[in-house]
Design an enzyme around this catalytic site. Structure first.
Site: not given
Length: 246
Positions: A152, A139
């Site tokens: 995250y 990501s």
């Protein structure tokens, strides 16, 4: 693309489902997901998309001790995994993770530790045959970790580094690893959140996966414009960066 069955780990994920549909024609597809829920709808969609057969297996990402036996069984039973898509993961709650160490650890365990376990086993199986393709979802959150979602983001940064190193280790083995770096993806996982600039949809991410597999690309940003943007963002002073939103 590599011949052989398609394994989707995270068989109920939106991105995993879209990737599976694109790869389904003429192939056996194996959907692996948490026990306790139905995969009938996903299976029917894949048959309609042209899959020759669809099988389902129980898969608990967090039970790393079970990974090797499960993946070896799938590999042996269905004729050697051709393409494995790691489509499982959790976003977690940043505020909760800052208060509760157990939640922070849970996010990192699912989004990093469990992925390392699965990738190591799959790479070993594929390297023994000299063929296969792995699809890993990093990501932009891991490209430069932001204060707004650092738990995250740190897990994705770790996964990105591991996948990059594994890709180098697999060089010349016949096994190909495709690493995706999508930005904000509009879907169930981000429901209720304001989409960030350069957002994409599961369909767009799946299209990028298919192109990357066909080209045997190493790293694909989704959308592509994020690559030069993040090259520039590396130079933003930390005093400004810590104020960046999710």
């Amino acid at each position: 693309m590599s011949a052989g069955p398609v394994l989707v780990l995270g068989g109920r994920s939106e991105i995993g489902a879209q990737v599976a549909r694109r790869l389904a024609p003429g192939r056996v597809v194996v959907l692996a997901a948490r026990p306790g829920g139905s995969l009938r709808e996903q299976s029917a969609e894949l048959v309609a998309a042209g899959a020759t057969a669809v099988h389902t297996v129980d898969f608990d990402a967090d039970d790393t001790a079970s990974h090797a036996a499960l993946l070896e069984k799938v590999d042996a039973e269905f004729g050697g995994i051709g393409i494995a898509v790691l489509a499982f993961g959790i976003l977690g709650e940043q505020a909760r993770a800052e208060r509760e160490p157990a939640h922070a650890v849970a996010v990192v365990h699912t989004d990093y530790v469990a992925q390392v376990s699965v990738l190591t086993t799959l790479a070993t199986l594929m390297r023994a045959r000299g063929a296969g393709q792995l699809v890993v979802f990093s990501s932009v959150a891991g490209a430069r970790v932001r204060r707004a979602n650092y738990v995250y983001g740190s897990a994705k940064a770790g996964l990105d580094g591991f996948a990059t190193g594994l890709s180098d280790a697999l060089h010349g083995s016949g096994v190909h690893l495709l690493l995706l770096r999508p930005g904000f993806v509009i879907g169930r996982m981000t429901e209720g959140m304001t989409p960030a600039p350069f957002s994409s949809t599961p369909d767009q991410v799946a299209d990028a996966v298919l192109r990357g597999l066909r080209r045997r690309a190493g790293v694909v940003w989704v959308p592509w414009a994020l690559r030069p943007i993040y090259a520039g963002l590396r130079f933003v002073p930390q005093a400004l960066w810590r104020r960046m939103p999710r």
